[in-house]
Motif scaffolding. Sequence first.
Motif, PDB file in Angstrom:
ATOM      1  N   LYS A   7      -4.871   1.817   2.357  1.00 54.76           N
ATOM      2  CA  LYS A   7      -4.996   0.652   1.486  1.00 54.76           C
ATOM      3  C   LYS A   7      -4.416  -0.552   2.216  1.00 54.76           C
ATOM      4  O   LYS A   7      -3.293  -0.489   2.729  1.00 54.76           O
ATOM      5  CB  LYS A   7      -4.242   0.906   0.182  1.00 54.76           C
ATOM      6  N   LYS A   8      -5.206  -1.645   2.265  1.00 56.24           N
ATOM      7  CA  LYS A   8      -4.722  -2.858   2.918  1.00 56.24           C
ATOM      8  C   LYS A   8      -3.616  -3.484   2.088  1.00 56.24           C
ATOM      9  O   LYS A   8      -3.690  -3.527   0.858  1.00 56.24           O
ATOM     10  CB  LYS A   8      -5.854  -3.870   3.104  1.00 56.24           C
ATOM     11  N   TYR A  17      -0.825   4.092   4.385  1.00 54.45           N
ATOM     12  CA  TYR A  17      -1.486   5.353   4.039  1.00 54.45           C
ATOM     13  C   TYR A  17      -0.689   6.137   3.000  1.00 54.45           C
ATOM     14  O   TYR A  17       0.543   6.127   2.997  1.00 54.45           O
ATOM     15  CB  TYR A  17      -1.674   6.212   5.290  1.00 54.45           C
ATOM     16  N   GLY A  18      -1.437   6.809   2.137  1.00 54.13           N
ATOM     17  CA  GLY A  18      -0.880   7.682   1.124  1.00 54.13           C
ATOM     18  C   GLY A  18      -1.882   8.784   0.831  1.00 54.13           C
ATOM     19  O   GLY A  18      -2.782   9.042   1.632  1.00 54.13           O
ATOM     20  N   TYR A  19      -1.763   9.405  -0.356  1.00 57.21           N
ATOM     21  CA  TYR A  19      -2.623  10.550  -0.674  1.00 57.21           C
ATOM     22  C   TYR A  19      -3.051  10.509  -2.134  1.00 57.21           C
ATOM     23  O   TYR A  19      -2.293  10.079  -3.008  1.00 57.21           O
ATOM     24  CB  TYR A  19      -1.879  11.856  -0.405  1.00 57.21           C
ATOM     25  N   ILE A  20      -4.281  11.002  -2.374  1.00 58.04           N
ATOM     26  CA  ILE A  20      -4.795  11.153  -3.735  1.00 58.04           C
ATOM     27  C   ILE A  20      -5.118  12.620  -3.981  1.00 58.04           C
ATOM     28  O   ILE A  20      -5.293  13.395  -3.045  1.00 58.04           O
ATOM     29  CB  ILE A  20      -6.061  10.302  -3.982  1.00 58.04           C
ATOM     30  N   GLU A  29       2.154   7.291  -2.967  1.00 61.09           N
ATOM     31  CA  GLU A  29       1.822   5.876  -2.803  1.00 61.09           C
ATOM     32  C   GLU A  29       1.581   5.528  -1.339  1.00 61.09           C
ATOM     33  O   GLU A  29       2.300   6.018  -0.463  1.00 61.09           O
ATOM     34  CB  GLU A  29       2.960   4.998  -3.338  1.00 61.09           C
ATOM     35  N   PRO A  30       0.595   4.676  -1.040  1.00 67.98           N
ATOM     36  CA  PRO A  30       0.382   4.221   0.330  1.00 67.98           C
ATOM     37  C   PRO A  30       1.616   3.479   0.841  1.00 67.98           C
ATOM     38  O   PRO A  30       1.986   2.436   0.310  1.00 67.98           O
ATOM     39  CB  PRO A  30      -0.825   3.281   0.215  1.00 67.98           C
ATOM     40  N   GLN A  31       2.297   4.064   1.834  1.00 66.66           N
ATOM     41  CA  GLN A  31       3.558   3.497   2.328  1.00 66.66           C
ATOM     42  C   GLN A  31       3.789   3.749   3.809  1.00 66.66           C
ATOM     43  O   GLN A  31       4.699   3.197   4.401  1.00 66.66           O
ATOM     44  CB  GLN A  31       4.724   4.102   1.545  1.00 66.66           C
ATOM     45  N   PHE A  32       2.943   4.588   4.431  1.00 59.68           N
ATOM     46  CA  PHE A  32       3.158   4.983   5.813  1.00 59.68           C
ATOM     47  C   PHE A  32       2.238   4.198   6.754  1.00 59.68           C
ATOM     48  O   PHE A  32       1.113   3.870   6.393  1.00 59.68           O
ATOM     49  CB  PHE A  32       2.914   6.486   5.981  1.00 59.68           C
TER      50      PHE A  32
END
Length: 194
Positions: A7-8, A17-20, A29-32
């Motif tokens: 996610k931008k 980057y994160g995971y669903i 949550e996208p954090q990496f």
Amino acid sequence: GLARIGKKEAGNSTIKYGYIDTKGNIVVEPQFDFADDFSASGLARINIGGVQQRVYGTVKGGRYGYINKEGKIVINPQFILAKDFSEELAYVMMVGTPLKRGYISADYSGEFAIELELSLVYEFSTGDLALIDLDQNGKQKYGYIDRSGKIVISPTFDDARNFQFELACVGTGDEGNRKYGYIDKTGNSVIEPQ
């Protein structure tokens, strides 16, 4: 049951980057700055502090660590290079004097299960041997180590692959005139290079 997403960040082009889950719900949550798929060990490789490169899936700098499926960091980001877990071991490299490299286990300790003084080591293939790559007088030579880090098949090959179905493809000779064959796990030729 999890998929990696990117996610931008608002206001710039950096992707986190994160995971669903399978329903599309965000689980981590996208954090990496980088994240990889989960391995059979239940861990995924992540990077914090790295700068994304134009080449898909690569980052420069930062440190690699590993998370569990809840998104919790279980092996601290401390490695300048890290590979995915394979056969419960992951090849990593850590800054130190000298540079430390080897394999960590999936036990969350982050400690070296096998510490190596080799130039390049690949993942353990199915079984108990890993391909190694040594610089010998300016030429790369390939061989194999066991899970204790001991060289069990000397690095004498000009090219080699991981073991599959108890055999490994190896090549001998200069690049333009290389012949390939197969060896077993004792290093004996099963199919002569041809």
